[in-house]
Design a protein around this motif. Structure first.
Motif, PDB file in Angstrom:
ATOM      1  N   TYR A  98      15.159  -8.011  -6.688  1.00 43.73           N
ATOM      2  CA  TYR A  98      14.032  -7.379  -7.372  1.00 43.73           C
ATOM      3  C   TYR A  98      14.391  -5.927  -7.621  1.00 43.73           C
ATOM      4  O   TYR A  98      14.656  -5.170  -6.680  1.00 43.73           O
ATOM      5  CB  TYR A  98      12.775  -7.502  -6.502  1.00 43.73           C
ATOM      6  N   ASP A  99      14.401  -5.516  -8.881  1.00 45.56           N
ATOM      7  CA  ASP A  99      14.895  -4.177  -9.218  1.00 45.56           C
ATOM      8  C   ASP A  99      13.965  -3.049  -8.784  1.00 45.56           C
ATOM      9  O   ASP A  99      14.357  -1.881  -8.779  1.00 45.56           O
ATOM     10  CB  ASP A  99      15.178  -4.072 -10.723  1.00 45.56           C
ATOM     11  N   LYS A 100      12.717  -3.387  -8.384  1.00 47.97           N
ATOM     12  CA  LYS A 100      11.782  -2.364  -7.903  1.00 47.97           C
ATOM     13  C   LYS A 100      11.474  -2.542  -6.416  1.00 47.97           C
ATOM     14  O   LYS A 100      10.398  -2.192  -5.940  1.00 47.97           O
ATOM     15  CB  LYS A 100      10.498  -2.414  -8.731  1.00 47.97           C
ATOM     16  N   ALA A 101      12.465  -3.068  -5.685  1.00 44.58           N
ATOM     17  CA  ALA A 101      12.247  -3.417  -4.281  1.00 44.58           C
ATOM     18  C   ALA A 101      11.922  -2.217  -3.404  1.00 44.58           C
ATOM     19  O   ALA A 101      11.296  -2.365  -2.353  1.00 44.58           O
ATOM     20  CB  ALA A 101      13.471  -4.135  -3.725  1.00 44.58           C
ATOM     21  N   LEU A 102      12.330  -1.018  -3.813  1.00 39.43           N
ATOM     22  CA  LEU A 102      12.089   0.177  -3.000  1.00 39.43           C
ATOM     23  C   LEU A 102      11.052   1.108  -3.621  1.00 39.43           C
ATOM     24  O   LEU A 102      10.838   2.216  -3.125  1.00 39.43           O
ATOM     25  CB  LEU A 102      13.405   0.934  -2.784  1.00 39.43           C
ATOM     26  N   ASP A 103      10.400   0.683  -4.705  1.00 39.95           N
ATOM     27  CA  ASP A 103       9.450   1.542  -5.416  1.00 39.95           C
ATOM     28  C   ASP A 103       8.072   1.511  -4.752  1.00 39.95           C
ATOM     29  O   ASP A 103       7.653   0.504  -4.177  1.00 39.95           O
ATOM     30  CB  ASP A 103       9.301   1.100  -6.873  1.00 39.95           C
ATOM     31  N   PHE A 104       7.358   2.627  -4.879  1.00 34.38           N
ATOM     32  CA  PHE A 104       5.947   2.699  -4.492  1.00 34.38           C
ATOM     33  C   PHE A 104       5.128   2.086  -5.616  1.00 34.38           C
ATOM     34  O   PHE A 104       5.127   2.581  -6.741  1.00 34.38           O
ATOM     35  CB  PHE A 104       5.556   4.164  -4.277  1.00 34.38           C
ATOM     36  N   ASN A 105       4.458   0.980  -5.335  1.00 32.93           N
ATOM     37  CA  ASN A 105       3.758   0.236  -6.381  1.00 32.93           C
ATOM     38  C   ASN A 105       2.439  -0.305  -5.812  1.00 32.93           C
ATOM     39  O   ASN A 105       2.321  -1.483  -5.503  1.00 32.93           O
ATOM     40  CB  ASN A 105       4.642  -0.912  -6.883  1.00 32.93           C
ATOM     41  N   PRO A 106       1.440   0.565  -5.616  1.00 36.03           N
ATOM     42  CA  PRO A 106       0.219   0.170  -4.915  1.00 36.03           C
ATOM     43  C   PRO A 106      -0.534  -0.955  -5.609  1.00 36.03           C
ATOM     44  O   PRO A 106      -0.527  -1.066  -6.828  1.00 36.03           O
ATOM     45  CB  PRO A 106      -0.614   1.460  -4.915  1.00 36.03           C
TER      46      PRO A 106
ATOM     47  N   ASP B 130       0.829  -1.201   0.000  1.00 34.64           N
ATOM     48  CA  ASP B 130       0.000   0.000   0.000  1.00 34.64           C
ATOM     49  C   ASP B 130       0.863   1.251   0.000  1.00 34.64           C
ATOM     50  O   ASP B 130       1.254   1.747  -1.040  1.00 34.64           O
ATOM     51  CB  ASP B 130      -0.988  -0.016   1.172  1.00 34.64           C
ATOM     52  N   PHE B 131       1.217   1.787   1.164  1.00 38.59           N
ATOM     53  CA  PHE B 131       1.930   3.066   1.204  1.00 38.59           C
ATOM     54  C   PHE B 131       3.433   2.928   0.984  1.00 38.59           C
ATOM     55  O   PHE B 131       4.094   3.864   0.585  1.00 38.59           O
ATOM     56  CB  PHE B 131       1.691   3.758   2.547  1.00 38.59           C
ATOM     57  N   GLY B 132       3.995   1.771   1.258  1.00 37.12           N
ATOM     58  CA  GLY B 132       5.435   1.610   1.203  1.00 37.12           C
ATOM     59  C   GLY B 132       5.913   0.898  -0.042  1.00 37.12           C
ATOM     60  O   GLY B 132       5.360   1.029  -1.122  1.00 37.12           O
ATOM     61  N   SER B 133       6.955   0.096   0.130  1.00 35.72           N
ATOM     62  CA  SER B 133       7.588  -0.627  -0.968  1.00 35.72           C
ATOM     63  C   SER B 133       7.473  -2.124  -0.715  1.00 35.72           C
ATOM     64  O   SER B 133       6.971  -2.571   0.324  1.00 35.72           O
ATOM     65  CB  SER B 133       9.062  -0.233  -1.054  1.00 35.72           C
ATOM     66  N   VAL B 134       7.980  -2.915  -1.664  1.00 36.47           N
ATOM     67  CA  VAL B 134       8.030  -4.366  -1.472  1.00 36.47           C
ATOM     68  C   VAL B 134       8.882  -4.701  -0.257  1.00 36.47           C
ATOM     69  O   VAL B 134       8.549  -5.585   0.535  1.00 36.47           O
ATOM     70  CB  VAL B 134       8.590  -5.052  -2.740  1.00 36.47           C
ATOM     71  N   THR B 135       9.990  -3.978  -0.101  1.00 36.48           N
ATOM     72  CA  THR B 135      10.870  -4.232   1.039  1.00 36.48           C
ATOM     73  C   THR B 135      10.157  -3.981   2.360  1.00 36.48           C
ATOM     74  O   THR B 135      10.227  -4.800   3.282  1.00 36.48           O
ATOM     75  CB  THR B 135      12.125  -3.342   0.954  1.00 36.48           C
TER      76      THR B 135
END
Length: 208
Positions: free
Chosen positions: A181-189, A158-163
């Motif tokens: 995972y190359d999007k481990a720190l991305d915001f991805n709701p 939700d508000f954070g990242s995969v990590t």
């Protein structure tokens, strides 16, 4: 509710709010068969300002599109058009609640379960506008894996990242994880992080 999106697009925020509430139902073992929505809307004082009314119209349109694509209706809710105090206004808000009955044997919890289990993710598309039909196909696939006992935990980003999602999943049973995972720190709701004891037809991102 996704305030990060709502501040620049009430339309997209409403779509994501509805999709996120559905994702959370699927993440605990439910599905859309007997699912219903209830919405809470909260906006600034509208008066006769066309621009302010336009924000409400955007939000309502987004929620209607999401309901039609998902195939389930909203049966209630509450509206408030008075979120103003002097020169301060609330963020354009549409909160989606989704609920459905689930058999207890199909319910899973979000905490990581066992060392050696694989981690997967149901990703949202790269584009800002979500592919609702694709999302629902993936959610239904997740539901079948849960019923087959192949998926043992799941968490909706939700508000954070995969990590940050995995950190929350790991604390309950004091387990760690490794991810690639190359999007481990991305915001991805609306993405869903999954722990499985079998190979799945989703993107693998690591291990417990």
């Amino acid at each position: 509710f996704v305030p990060k999106i709502s501040k620049y697009s009430p339309f997209l925020s409403s779509i994501y709010a509805v999709l996120e509430s559905v994702a959370k139902v699927y993440a605990v073992g439910g599905n859309k068969e007997d699912l219903y929505f209830s919405f809470q809307e909260y906006f600034e004082k509208l008066l006769d300002d066309p621009e302010k009314w336009g924000k409400v119209s955007q939000a309502m349109l987004g929620s209607i599109i999401a309901q039609r694509e998902i195939g389930r209706p909203s049966i209630g809710g509450k509206d408030s058009m008075s979120g103003s105090f002097n020169d301060l206004n609330v963020v354009e808000t549409l909160i989606s609640f989704a609920c459905t009955p689930v058999k207890i044997e199909d319910v899973i919890t979000p905490d990581l379960k066992k060392i050696g289990n694989k981690l997967y993710i149901i990703e949202k598309d790269e584009k800002a506008y979500p592919n609702l039909a694709k999302a629902m196909t993936n959610f239904e696939k997740l539901n079948s894996y849960i019923k087959d006992k192949k998926v043992v935990s799941a968490y909706v980003q939700d508000f954070g990242s995969v990590t940050s999602s995995l950190i929350k999943m790991s604390l309950g049973n004091k387990l760690g994880f490794t991810i690639d995972y190359d999007k481990a720190l991305d915001f991805n709701p609306c993405s869903i992080v999954i722990e499985a004891n079998s190979d799945l037809d989703f993107k693998e991102i690591g291990k417990v």
